[in-house]
Motif scaffolding. Structure first.
Motif, short mmCIF file in Angstrom:
data_model
loop_
_atom_site.label_atom_id
_atom_site.label_comp_id
_atom_site.label_asym_id
_atom_site.label_seq_id
_atom_site.Cartn_x
_atom_site.Cartn_y
_atom_site.Cartn_z
N LEU A 181 1.21 3.30 7.29
CA LEU A 181 -0.41 3.28 7.17
C LEU A 181 -0.79 3.71 8.41
CD1 LEU A 181 -2.87 2.07 5.83
CD2 LEU A 181 -2.67 0.14 7.40
N MET A 186 -7.31 7.51 7.14
CA MET A 186 -7.06 6.70 5.73
C MET A 186 -7.03 7.96 4.48
SD MET A 186 -6.05 3.93 5.85
CE MET A 186 -5.98 3.40 4.08
N SER A 189 -3.41 8.88 5.12
CA SER A 189 -2.12 7.82 4.90
C SER A 189 -1.87 7.76 3.67
CB SER A 189 -3.29 6.69 5.25
OG SER A 189 -2.41 5.24 5.31
N ARG A 190 -0.29 7.51 3.80
CA ARG A 190 0.44 7.10 2.59
C ARG A 190 0.06 5.89 2.10
NH1 ARG A 190 6.85 8.01 2.39
NH2 ARG A 190 6.31 9.76 3.32
N CYS A 191 0.10 4.92 2.97
CA CYS A 191 -0.24 3.41 2.39
C CYS A 191 -1.63 3.34 2.10
CB CYS A 191 0.19 2.39 3.47
SG CYS A 191 -0.40 0.97 3.24
N VAL A 192 -2.12 2.66 1.02
CA VAL A 192 -3.45 2.47 0.86
C VAL A 192 -4.00 1.07 0.93
CG1 VAL A 192 -3.47 4.49 -0.76
CG2 VAL A 192 -2.95 2.05 -1.57
N ARG A 193 -2.99 0.26 1.67
CA ARG A 193 -3.53 -1.03 2.11
C ARG A 193 -3.84 -1.89 0.78
NH1 ARG A 193 -5.31 -3.34 7.59
NH2 ARG A 193 -5.93 -5.50 6.84
N CYS A 194 -2.89 -1.79 -0.23
CA CYS A 194 -3.56 -2.70 -1.65
C CYS A 194 -2.80 -3.97 -1.46
CB CYS A 194 -2.48 -1.61 -2.58
SG CYS A 194 -0.80 -2.03 -2.65
#
Length: 526
Positions: A181, A186, A189-194
């Motif tokens: 993340l 963002m 960012s590979r992570c989307v904080r789901c």
């Protein structure tokens, strides 16, 4: 029979990390994984598929101490159990490496110290891209390096919880987390904080699991070979019993044999013990490397409780697993024994409740379950399990795994639960609405939750009371190593993954030195 310099059995936190460490050496490395690549599919992020249908759970059945079969919550994939873990990457406390007196008994000392493990903790945090903040947790040990990435920010309801905890004199901290993340950028960012992280596979490969962070980079080296759907069934030795000469595996329906100068086992605590027990021979009649009769014994898996509290206001948090609390790790006023760790668990949903407790929720309207989920704040409470020689893995005549287990240290577990419950009124929650979630456990048999299993091949200085030496080499077999959590003499009260990763790096350095390539590899890996 194909020959290698090193065979690693299992590709999870231990085996995958070891492969990464050894890959630049140029040595021929074979990585055997009994599972396959976990499919990237929309159902990776489906509550129904993951929690109700148990899509990614192995169909294995083990037999409990009561003689009844149960389905363990194990995952066989490239990356092992880390494919569905919550990526909570905690260091053990320095005191966890020494002898600790608990209400339920003694947690034994390790043959190595925190200071010896510390450089490898720092390296593991770098390898797995851990986010965190030093200095917030009063129980943390010294560190030779900052976290490689800044702590994950709290969403508003969790920030409020953190503020409330501070207001009553406690020391909440940003939980160490391994996700890819970049909150400062963002769009890239590979992570989307789901909300589908803890307990789910990551569809976009944004979780710092062993497949993404260790195995795939290792496979970029031409000297590393991965064989999937290959289950090791026996290790055979030379006539003297001092060298593993052959690894026998079922590759699909085919029996295949491999040899290597060094064999490292990392199948998970239960399966590693089972493999060694199944490898009994003339020189090792009780199981390979089991002259001490310790293989399979001292099984531990944490006294964990997943509970939800109902907040007086809605909790719209999506990525909830950002806060930890260790103020009660070593006890509190009126209870001088260790209690454990409190952290957040992934945000619950109505579909999870139906999956985890199908009978209890069968008649509940979906609207009611959704209302509960909207107000739920979900906690994970972890108390140290204590080793017992009677808690053990054995095999029957048909080769089936039997797991006998009696809980330990239950008073400390209950005290931690009531400690949290007593604080809810100060935290904007209903003090009488703290209820078990039993996250990940669809079965009523608690021992089925094996995510934190450890201890079945403990390491130590004394061959009479341990299976492995301090380098995790079998006392009785010169070229056999164990690098999963089986080597733990104790399990502490925090998640074991980072310690398994750090130890794999430590053992990896030992193996590089043994093979005479340490200096060259350190330059190449740096």
């Amino acid at each position: 029979m194909d020959s290698y310099d090193v065979i690693i059995i299992g590709s999870g936190a231990g085996g995958g990390t070891l492969a990464h460490r050894l890959a630049p050496s140029g040595k021929r490395i074979l990585l055997l994984e009994r599972g396959d690549w976990l499919a990237r599919e929309p159902r990776n992020w489906s509550d129904q598929a993951v929690f109700a249908d148990n899509r990614y759970i192995s169909p294995d059945t083990w037999i409990g101490g009561d003689g009844k079969e149960f389905q363990p919550q194990v995952h066989y994939f490239v990356g092992g159990a880390t494919k569905l873990y919550g990526a909570a990457l905690y260091r053990f406390r320095p005191e966890d490496f020494g002898q600790l007196r608990h209400h339920g008994g003694i947690s034994p000392a390790w043959p190595i110290s925190y200071d010896q493990m510390e450089p490898y903790y720092a390296q593991a945090e770098q390898l797995y891209g851990v986010h965190g903040a030093r200095g917030e947790d009063p129980t943390e040990g010294p560190s030779s390096a900052p976290y490689p990435f800044p702590a994950l920010s709290h969403e508003p309801r969790i920030q409020q919880l953190s503020d409330d905890l501070e207001r009553i004199g406690l020391h909440p901290f940003h939980a160490p987390c391994g996700v890819l993340l970049n909150e400062a950028d963002m769009p890239y960012s590979r992570c989307v904080r789901c909300g589908t992280c803890d307990g789910f596979p990551c569809l976009v490969h944004a979780k710092s699991d062993a497949e993404v962070m260790a195995v795939r980079p290792a496979l970029e080296h031409a000297n590393v070979t991965l064989l999937t759907n290959a289950r090791a069934v026996k290790l055979e030795t030379d006539a003297g019993g001092r060298q593993v000469t052959r690894v026998v595996a079922m590759h699909g329906d085919q029996r295949e044999e491999y040899s290597a100068d060094i064999v490292a086992v990392s199948c998970g605590a239960a399966n590693t013990a089972a493999l060694l027990l199944a490898s009994a021979g003339d020189k090792h009649p009780r199981g390979l490397a089991n002259g001490s009769d310790q293989v399979g014994r001292n099984y531990m898996f944490h006294n964990s409780q997943a509970v939800l509290a109902l907040s007086e206001e809605p909790n719209p948090t999506v990525f909830q697993k950002t806060l930890g609390l260790n103020d009660f790790y070593f006890g509190t006023n009126g209870f001088e024994f260790p209690m454990g760790n409190i952290q957040m668990v992934g945000k619950s949903t109505a579909e999870m409740y139906r999956g985890e407790k199908p009978l209890e929720t069968a008649l509940a309207p979906q609207r009611t379950l959704r209302n509960i989920a909207q107000h739920a704040v979900d906690f994970w409470l972890s108390t140290e399990d204590l080793p017992s020689s009677d808690n053990r893995v054995t095999l029957d005549d048909e080769g089936r795994i039997h797991l006998a287990y009696t809980p330990a240290n239950e008073e400390a577990r209950d005290r931690l639960y009531h400690q949290l419950k007593s604080m809810l009124g100060d935290l904007g929650m209903h003090p009488h609405h703290l209820v078990p979630r039993h996250a990940y456990l669809k079965t009523a048999i608690p021992v089925a939750g094996v995510a934190h299993q450890a201890g079945t091949c403990r390491f130590g200085d004394d061959p009479d009371s341990s299976a492995l030496d301090p380098n995790c080499r079998a006392h009785e077999v010169d070229n056999l190593y164990v690098v999963d959590t089986s080597f733990f003499p104790s399990i502490s009260a925090v998640n074991p993954a980072l310690t398994a990763m750090a130890n794999a790096l430590r053992v990896g350095d030992h193996l590089l030195e043994r093979m005479g390539v340490a200096a060259a590899t350190q330059v190449a890996a740096g």
